[in-house]
Scaffold this active site. Structure first.
Site, mmCIF file in Angstrom:
data_model
loop_
_atom_site.group_PDB
_atom_site.id
_atom_site.type_symbol
_atom_site.label_atom_id
_atom_site.label_comp_id
_atom_site.label_asym_id
_atom_site.label_seq_id
_atom_site.Cartn_x
_atom_site.Cartn_y
_atom_site.Cartn_z
ATOM 1 N N GLY A 145 13.171 22.972 76.932
ATOM 2 C CA GLY A 145 11.957 23.488 77.561
ATOM 3 C C GLY A 145 11.381 22.476 78.528
ATOM 4 O O GLY A 145 12.117 21.664 79.089
ATOM 5 N N SER A 146 10.068 22.515 78.671
ATOM 6 C CA SER A 146 9.447 21.694 79.717
ATOM 7 C C SER A 146 9.348 20.230 79.309
ATOM 8 O O SER A 146 9.342 19.881 78.119
ATOM 9 C CB SER A 146 8.045 22.214 80.029
ATOM 10 O OG SER A 146 7.168 21.822 79.001
ATOM 11 N N GLY B 134 8.329 18.344 75.800
ATOM 12 C CA GLY B 134 9.289 17.369 75.257
ATOM 13 C C GLY B 134 8.611 16.050 74.925
ATOM 14 O O GLY B 134 8.851 15.447 73.869
ATOM 15 N N CYS C 247 17.362 25.494 84.165
ATOM 16 C CA CYS C 247 17.167 24.038 84.316
ATOM 17 C C CYS C 247 18.245 23.468 85.202
ATOM 18 O O CYS C 247 18.113 22.369 85.709
ATOM 19 C CB CYS C 247 17.167 23.267 83.016
ATOM 20 S SG CYS C 247 17.274 24.193 81.570
ATOM 21 N N GLU D 182 9.847 20.036 89.318
ATOM 22 C CA GLU D 182 10.582 21.247 88.932
ATOM 23 C C GLU D 182 9.680 22.465 89.114
ATOM 24 O O GLU D 182 8.629 22.575 88.483
ATOM 25 C CB GLU D 182 11.038 21.145 87.475
ATOM 26 C CG GLU D 182 11.945 22.289 87.081
ATOM 27 C CD GLU D 182 12.433 22.214 85.641
ATOM 28 O OE1 GLU D 182 11.620 21.920 84.748
ATOM 29 O OE2 GLU D 182 13.628 22.463 85.407
HETATM 30 C C1 UN1 Z 1 19.475 26.231 81.230
HETATM 31 O O1 UN1 Z 1 19.165 26.565 82.355
HETATM 32 O O2 UN1 Z 1 18.614 25.879 80.412
HETATM 33 O O3 UN1 Z 1 25.081 26.057 83.227
HETATM 34 C C2 UN1 Z 1 20.839 26.307 80.710
HETATM 35 C C3 UN1 Z 1 24.243 26.918 83.226
HETATM 36 C C4 UN1 Z 1 24.081 27.777 81.991
HETATM 37 C C5 UN1 Z 1 23.084 27.189 81.061
HETATM 38 C C6 UN1 Z 1 21.808 26.812 81.689
HETATM 39 N N1 UN1 Z 1 25.345 27.908 81.332
HETATM 40 O O4 UN1 Z 1 23.521 27.138 84.166
#
Ligand code: UN1
Length: 487
Positions: free
Chosen positions: A227-228, A232, A281, A378
């Protein structure tokens, strides 16, 4: 009538002691999907008690037998893939093809971890002394608290649940409050596969009411959180002495050198920047392009971005779905305003879209400098920044100028440049001639710097969810002293 869902404690679906509920919305239509229990500290305490009671039975079951349950689970997930994927699109918003991918990733990790039931390797190594045997074995940790985000509402819980289970742990699982329905549907299938009562417990609710008591609970031995960064950081302060795994986002970049296949690179930017509406992420929010090709690249990319179709993820014509909620749209828009104020040039998007649902136009900025806030923070939305650089060295410097270090990519036809980038980029993942997203379940996933401390998935997930015990077996029949008896 809106259905009210329950939480799972010790194999029973029950109401929260809080007697309160919250709702989950379809982000494309704003339709209410259900009401969910606002779990609190009392519920967490009961869930932990149930997980503790179930621990003895589960951890003593031979790992290959645990693996059999996971194999059964994988086949049930396959049978239910379409309906799970539709739930993901309805509740989280991503387009259906990606939602299917989310479920597929869960299936992949389930199969991988099921097979681990017959491996879970330890090591043996010679002793420095005669008649002495040295080895390591893996032991379960105990009760694990798993706190997961909404952007991969099936895959990320599976990344945590499956290794935790195969290693013999029991679980208290708290999904994001934006996607409780996906979590409930998923856990129902775990039950059907034969995961025993109390081995997995599910508490829905807010981070404050349900997440914090999990993090603080003395009997929980391991926390795994995605998460963020702010949350964290909070977890590291509150968890006390526990094993803590954190995966906290990124500000990932794609480097495009002048010798790259430009069309291939543009496909990668579209997929990495706007896939999942930029809510990964691993999303490619920065494109670091060599000056000599900047103009051509900008033109080609903006043409493609302006053609992306926004809409409900269930509609097969949709390229980009909604964002998760209103707050996310507002946050993304605030960064558009910041970017403009900072002097970046807006090429595409920059506005909300439609009357209903949480839509934001795919947004593209150019003339961004590496230190602008839009290039450092982000956004977690469909916003991509183009930063131009003179050469590879500067590109790597710009890539590393952020506090995060999750994913990265380089497009080039020069092998030397590719290897220089692999060597110089500070990130947990580097892709060559491919986008920043799309990691596979059997390879480690995670980042460096402020992205976090862990490597999920692959064999490294076993490190997160087991303790290594070192065993010295002395069969000499006499007292032998390491470091002292040298014979
Ligand atoms: C995420 O964005 O938290 O590689 C995970 C990827 C995906 C997982 C992303 N398999 O973008």
């Amino acid at each position: 009538m809106t259905k009210t869902y329950k939480i799972l404690i010790g194999g029973k679906w029950v109401s929260s002691e809080s007697k309160e509920t919250f709702q989950s919305l379809n982000p494309a239509t704003e339709k209410i999907l259900g009401r969910f229990q606002s779990g609190n500290e009392n519920d967490v305490n009961q869930a932990v008690d149930a997980a503790e009671r179930a621990f003895e039975g589960w951890s003593s079951l031979p790992a290959p037998k645990r693996g059999e349950i996971l194999f059964r689970l994988a086949s049930l997930l396959k049978e239910n893939k379409e309906s799970l994927a539709r739930t993901v699109t309805n509740e989280m918003g991503k387009v259906l093809s990606e939602a299917r991918g989310d479920v597929q990733e869960a299936i992949d990790i389930t199969e991988y971890m099921a097979g681990e039931g017959r491996r879970l390797f330890g090591r043996t190594t010679p002793s420095e002394l005669r008649d002495k045997f040295c080895m390591t074995v893996r032991r379960p940790i105990g009760v694990c608290g798993l706190i997961t985000p909404w952007n991969f509402p099936t895959a990320i819980p599976a990344w945590k649940i499956m290794p935790a289970l195969i290693c013999g742990n029991t679980i208290v699982f708290k999904p994001a409050s934006d996607t409780p329905l996906c979590a409930i549907k998923f856990v129902e299938i775990l039950e059907k596969a034969g995961v025993p009562k109390g081995v997995i417990n599910l508490v829905t609710g807010s981070g404050e009411q349900a997440g914090t008591p999990i993090v603080r609970h003395k009997s929980i031995r391991c926390i795994s959180f995605t998460g963020s960064r702010d949350t964290g950081l909070q977890i590291t302060k509150e968890a006390g002495i526990k094993k803590v795994g954190l995966e906290l986002g990124g500000k990932n970049g794609i480097i495009i050198l002048e010798d790259a296949d430009l069309n291939l690179a543009i496909d990668g930017v579209i997929w990495g920047g706007y896939g999942t509406t930029g809510q990964r992420c691993t999303a490619a929010s920065r494109v670091i392009v060599q000056q000599s090709i900047k103009e051509r690249f900008e033109k080609l990319l903006s043409e493609r971005v302006s053609r992306l179709r926004l809409g409900n993820g269930l509609d097969s014509k949709t390229d980009v779905g909604p964002m998760i909620n209103k707050k996310a749209v507002e946050k993304t828009h605030s960064y558009t305003e910041i970017g403009i104020k900072e002097g970046a040039k807006l090429l595409c998007g920059g506005h909300t879209f439609g009357k209903k649902g949480f839509f934001y136009q795919p947004t593209l900025f150019t003339d961004v400098t590496y230190n602008m806030r839009i290039a450092q923070e982000e956004i977690f939305g469909p916003t991509v920044c183009i930063i131009s650089v003179k050469n590879l060295e500067e590109a790597i410097e710009v890539m590393n100028s952020v506090t995060y270090g999750l994913s990265s990519s380089i497009y080039t036809s020069n092998m030397r440049s590719a290897f220089k980038a692999i060597e110089g980029i500070e990130a947990g993942l580097t892709y060559v001639n491919s986008s920043t997203i799309g990691s596979e379940a059997h390879l480690p996933f995670g980042g460096v710097k402020q992205t976090g401390s862990t490597r999920e998935a692959g064999w490294t997930a076993l490190e997160e969810f087991s303790e290594i015990k070192t065993v010295y077996f002395d069969y000499s029949g006499k007292l032998q002293k390491a470091q002292i008896d040298t014979g």
